[in-house]
Design a protein around this motif. Sequence first.
Motif, PDB file in Angstrom:
ATOM      1  N   LEU A 206      -3.899  -7.229   3.266  1.00 39.77           N
ATOM      2  CA  LEU A 206      -5.191  -7.147   3.958  1.00 39.77           C
ATOM      3  C   LEU A 206      -5.036  -7.567   5.415  1.00 39.77           C
ATOM      4  CD1 LEU A 206      -8.192  -6.483   3.434  1.00 39.77           C
ATOM      5  CD2 LEU A 206      -8.554  -8.921   2.975  1.00 39.77           C
ATOM      6  N   THR A 207      -4.240  -8.615   5.642  1.00 39.05           N
ATOM      7  CA  THR A 207      -3.966  -9.051   7.012  1.00 39.05           C
ATOM      8  C   THR A 207      -3.178  -7.985   7.759  1.00 39.05           C
ATOM      9  OG1 THR A 207      -3.953 -11.365   6.327  1.00 39.05           O
ATOM     10  CG2 THR A 207      -2.874 -10.844   8.413  1.00 39.05           C
ATOM     11  N   LEU A 208      -2.171  -7.414   7.092  1.00 40.40           N
ATOM     12  CA  LEU A 208      -1.318  -6.408   7.712  1.00 40.40           C
ATOM     13  C   LEU A 208      -2.137  -5.201   8.162  1.00 40.40           C
ATOM     14  CD1 LEU A 208       1.783  -6.226   8.160  1.00 40.40           C
ATOM     15  CD2 LEU A 208       1.896  -4.888   6.056  1.00 40.40           C
ATOM     16  N   PHE A 209      -3.162  -4.849   7.391  1.00 37.38           N
ATOM     17  CA  PHE A 209      -4.005  -3.697   7.714  1.00 37.38           C
ATOM     18  C   PHE A 209      -5.302  -4.114   8.419  1.00 37.38           C
ATOM     19  CE2 PHE A 209      -1.555  -1.699   4.147  1.00 37.38           C
ATOM     20  CZ  PHE A 209      -0.964  -0.701   4.905  1.00 37.38           C
ATOM     21  N   ASN A 210      -5.264  -5.275   9.078  1.00 41.95           N
ATOM     22  CA  ASN A 210      -6.391  -5.734   9.910  1.00 41.95           C
ATOM     23  C   ASN A 210      -7.708  -5.785   9.141  1.00 41.95           C
ATOM     24  OD1 ASN A 210      -4.829  -6.030  12.300  1.00 41.95           O
ATOM     25  ND2 ASN A 210      -4.888  -3.797  12.571  1.00 41.95           N
ATOM     26  N   GLY A 211      -7.642  -6.255   7.875  1.00 41.39           N
ATOM     27  CA  GLY A 211      -8.853  -6.437   7.098  1.00 41.39           C
ATOM     28  C   GLY A 211      -9.429  -5.159   6.524  1.00 41.39           C
ATOM     29  N   ASP A 212      -8.709  -4.049   6.624  1.00 45.34           N
ATOM     30  CA  ASP A 212      -9.202  -2.753   6.136  1.00 45.34           C
ATOM     31  C   ASP A 212      -8.919  -2.648   4.633  1.00 45.34           C
ATOM     32  OD1 ASP A 212      -9.712  -0.103   5.508  1.00 45.34           O
ATOM     33  OD2 ASP A 212      -9.016   0.647   7.445  1.00 45.34           O
ATOM     34  N   LYS A 213      -9.921  -2.913   3.803  1.00 41.52           N
ATOM     35  CA  LYS A 213      -9.744  -2.883   2.346  1.00 41.52           C
ATOM     36  C   LYS A 213      -9.335  -1.499   1.850  1.00 41.52           C
ATOM     37  CE  LYS A 213     -13.363  -6.386   1.664  1.00 41.52           C
ATOM     38  NZ  LYS A 213     -14.688  -6.635   1.044  1.00 41.52           N
ATOM     39  N   ASP A 214      -9.922  -0.475   2.463  1.00 41.96           N
ATOM     40  CA  ASP A 214      -9.627   0.876   1.999  1.00 41.96           C
ATOM     41  C   ASP A 214      -8.147   1.210   2.177  1.00 41.96           C
ATOM     42  OD1 ASP A 214     -12.231   1.293   1.269  1.00 41.96           O
ATOM     43  OD2 ASP A 214     -12.805   2.237   3.173  1.00 41.96           O
ATOM     44  N   ARG A 215      -7.577   0.761   3.297  1.00 42.60           N
ATOM     45  CA  ARG A 215      -6.151   1.038   3.508  1.00 42.60           C
ATOM     46  C   ARG A 215      -5.278   0.234   2.542  1.00 42.60           C
ATOM     47  NH1 ARG A 215      -3.798   1.055   9.401  1.00 42.60           N
ATOM     48  NH2 ARG A 215      -5.166  -0.743   9.758  1.00 42.60           N
ATOM     49  N   VAL A 216      -5.720  -0.964   2.163  1.00 41.97           N
ATOM     50  CA  VAL A 216      -4.975  -1.743   1.161  1.00 41.97           C
ATOM     51  C   VAL A 216      -4.946  -0.988  -0.167  1.00 41.97           C
ATOM     52  CG1 VAL A 216      -4.974  -3.853  -0.235  1.00 41.97           C
ATOM     53  CG2 VAL A 216      -5.444  -3.982   2.223  1.00 41.97           C
ATOM     54  N   LEU A 217      -6.107  -0.496  -0.595  1.00 43.21           N
ATOM     55  CA  LEU A 217      -6.178   0.239  -1.857  1.00 43.21           C
ATOM     56  C   LEU A 217      -5.408   1.554  -1.776  1.00 43.21           C
ATOM     57  CD1 LEU A 217      -9.943  -0.354  -2.781  1.00 43.21           C
ATOM     58  CD2 LEU A 217      -7.928  -1.539  -3.663  1.00 43.21           C
ATOM     59  N   GLU A 218      -5.484   2.204  -0.603  1.00 49.08           N
ATOM     60  CA  GLU A 218      -4.755   3.461  -0.444  1.00 49.08           C
ATOM     61  C   GLU A 218      -3.242   3.220  -0.451  1.00 49.08           C
ATOM     62  OE1 GLU A 218      -4.274   7.676   0.247  1.00 49.08           O
ATOM     63  OE2 GLU A 218      -5.660   6.336  -0.799  1.00 49.08           O
ATOM     64  N   PHE A 219      -2.827   2.098   0.128  1.00 54.34           N
ATOM     65  CA  PHE A 219      -1.397   1.776   0.076  1.00 54.34           C
ATOM     66  C   PHE A 219      -0.941   1.615  -1.369  1.00 54.34           C
ATOM     67  CE2 PHE A 219       1.980  -1.337  -0.457  1.00 54.34           C
ATOM     68  CZ  PHE A 219       2.990  -0.727   0.270  1.00 54.34           C
ATOM     69  N   ASP A 220      -1.720   0.896  -2.183  1.00 55.89           N
ATOM     70  CA  ASP A 220      -1.363   0.729  -3.594  1.00 55.89           C
ATOM     71  C   ASP A 220      -1.201   2.075  -4.284  1.00 55.89           C
ATOM     72  OD1 ASP A 220      -0.790  -1.814  -4.357  1.00 55.89           O
ATOM     73  OD2 ASP A 220      -2.704  -2.242  -5.316  1.00 55.89           O
ATOM     74  N   ARG A 221      -2.139   2.991  -3.986  1.00 55.24           N
ATOM     75  CA  ARG A 221      -2.078   4.309  -4.623  1.00 55.24           C
ATOM     76  C   ARG A 221      -0.848   5.083  -4.166  1.00 55.24           C
ATOM     77  NH1 ARG A 221      -2.901   9.464  -3.859  1.00 55.24           N
ATOM     78  NH2 ARG A 221      -3.362   9.214  -1.632  1.00 55.24           N
ATOM     79  N   LEU A 222      -0.607   5.094  -2.859  1.00 56.79           N
ATOM     80  CA  LEU A 222       0.534   5.838  -2.328  1.00 56.79           C
ATOM     81  C   LEU A 222       1.861   5.243  -2.789  1.00 56.79           C
ATOM     82  CD1 LEU A 222      -0.643   6.417   1.372  1.00 56.79           C
ATOM     83  CD2 LEU A 222      -0.455   8.145  -0.429  1.00 56.79           C
ATOM     84  N   PHE A 223       1.926   3.916  -2.802  1.00 54.30           N
ATOM     85  CA  PHE A 223       3.161   3.240  -3.211  1.00 54.30           C
ATOM     86  C   PHE A 223       3.474   3.558  -4.675  1.00 54.30           C
ATOM     87  CE2 PHE A 223       5.344  -1.206  -3.504  1.00 54.30           C
ATOM     88  CZ  PHE A 223       6.576  -0.629  -3.245  1.00 54.30           C
ATOM     89  N   ALA A 224       2.438   3.489  -5.516  1.00 56.01           N
ATOM     90  CA  ALA A 224       2.632   3.818  -6.933  1.00 56.01           C
ATOM     91  C   ALA A 224       3.051   5.275  -7.096  1.00 56.01           C
ATOM     92  CB  ALA A 224       1.359   3.538  -7.720  1.00 56.01           C
ATOM     93  N   GLU A 225       2.380   6.170  -6.367  1.00 55.58           N
ATOM     94  CA  GLU A 225       2.681   7.598  -6.473  1.00 55.58           C
ATOM     95  C   GLU A 225       4.105   7.899  -6.017  1.00 55.58           C
ATOM     96  OE1 GLU A 225       0.853  10.985  -3.935  1.00 55.58           O
ATOM     97  OE2 GLU A 225      -0.516  10.694  -5.632  1.00 55.58           O
ATOM     98  N   SER A 226       4.571   7.186  -5.003  1.00 61.76           N
ATOM     99  CA  SER A 226       5.931   7.409  -4.501  1.00 61.76           C
ATOM    100  C   SER A 226       6.984   7.035  -5.535  1.00 61.76           C
ATOM    101  CB  SER A 226       6.158   6.601  -3.215  1.00 61.76           C
ATOM    102  OG  SER A 226       6.298   5.213  -3.499  1.00 61.76           O
ATOM    103  N   CYS A 227       6.598   6.207  -6.492  1.00 62.41           N
ATOM    104  CA  CYS A 227       7.516   5.787  -7.554  1.00 62.41           C
ATOM    105  C   CYS A 227       7.240   6.492  -8.875  1.00 62.41           C
ATOM    106  CB  CYS A 227       7.435   4.273  -7.737  1.00 62.41           C
ATOM    107  SG  CYS A 227       8.001   3.344  -6.290  1.00 62.41           S
TER     108      CYS A 227
END
Length: 480
Positions: A206-227
């Motif tokens: 959340l800190t890395l994405f400047n408090g943007d919750k949507d980008r945190v959730l999208e990262f989780d989705r993309l990271f999982a999909e990449s694996c």
Amino acid sequence: MSHATWTHPFANDPRAYASAKMRALLSDDAKFETWRKLWLNGARCQRQLGLAITEGQIAEMETHLKDPIKYDHVAELEVKKRHDVMAHLAYFGELCPAAAPIMHQGFTSCTITDNADLLLHRETLELVEIRLARVIARLMEFARRHWDLVILGATHYQAAEPVTLGKRACLWIQDLLADLRNIRALSSALPFLGAKGATGTQGPLLTLFNGDKDRVLEFDRLFAESCGFVELSPLLAGQTYSRKIDANIISALAALGSTLARISNDLRLMAHDYELQEPRTEDQVGSSAMAFKRNPMLAERLRAIARWLMGMAAIGQQMYADQWLERTLDDSATRRILIPETYLAADACLLIAQYLFEGASANTAVIAANVRRQLPFLATSEVLAAATRAGLSRQTAHEHIRVLSMEAWDGIFNRGEGNNLLERIKDNPFFAPIKDQVDSLAEPNVGLAPDQVAWFITGTVEPALAMYRDNLDERVTLNF
């Protein structure tokens, strides 16, 4: 292979119990290359979501992804850092100096180790699933060959009403199918941890994405999909994924071990009665002292390894139970031993079972002789039914048969007589109304057993194996 130090029987080439494929999946090379893939995939997803990561940094990581690992150098780093993940991260950073500053952003060690273990579970469970399907397929063919072969049934390990050998094999298959469904359900439900932070809050991301919750959730989705995890429910976690997942998988493999142990016991009992033979080589020695022996060595080994496999369930449950709050580290050493060795044991058991049923043979002459020897006793159920149909008291008939049977046993045990039970029944005045039927009743009655085999194979087994059709042909060679 070194002969100067102890080596594990599961991995002791050229006589390893477990397959080369399973050992490769569990190898250091496979694990640490997966760690590198997670660092690379994480960086790719972060770049896609706008973090300051260049194409050149990604390209550098891709270039060195499969570089051979200098384990001696990593060991030196680990001695200094006392941390395996940081040692491998430092080494990958040496290989990729431009990308080193952006590796592991927003991650913890468990982002790497736990996601790698989930990927490991997925691959190893898939191999177990395929091997189990092959065992079921071989047993199905065995059952089909012997669908109507009459064999003595046994209850309390005493002769009982006859069944068919095919029906007995179908009972084994039925339990193995339950294991197959259980393992497949666990495999298909495996989650992906993603990057949850030190206590599961995803605060660093959340800190890395400047408090943007949507980008945190999208990262989780993309990271999982990449694996390769594409259909997921959000996973709650502390620092790690719940060790309940490990415990459930270990328990499922232990349950498979119990099924194979039960089958191996049946095989050994049948070998004792000379009804079944294991596959054996021309020069195989049964005993150094008794040259005539044909010991059921494979079934014994299957039982021995299955015993060990069954015992892993308790360790897995205890490991899960001993997790405190958001995480403790006392699971780490346990998991490093428990998870790979449980998979290796399951793999070894399935290899032995497949080999057994690719070469097991029924001694039909012995089986028939055993049935004939017990036939007077086996006929008593038919005598009882005939007496009831003739209007005689079922309970009185049962008592007469019991007494006459004990007299027949006494003659067999103490006077060396043949089995004269049917003559005793015919000479008993109570059974006079059915005396002329008694001899004709002395035929083995297996009821619907042959039909049950056919129904079960076509209605249950073949549909269950359909999805594995392309993976069933590979045969097994054992070097032990």
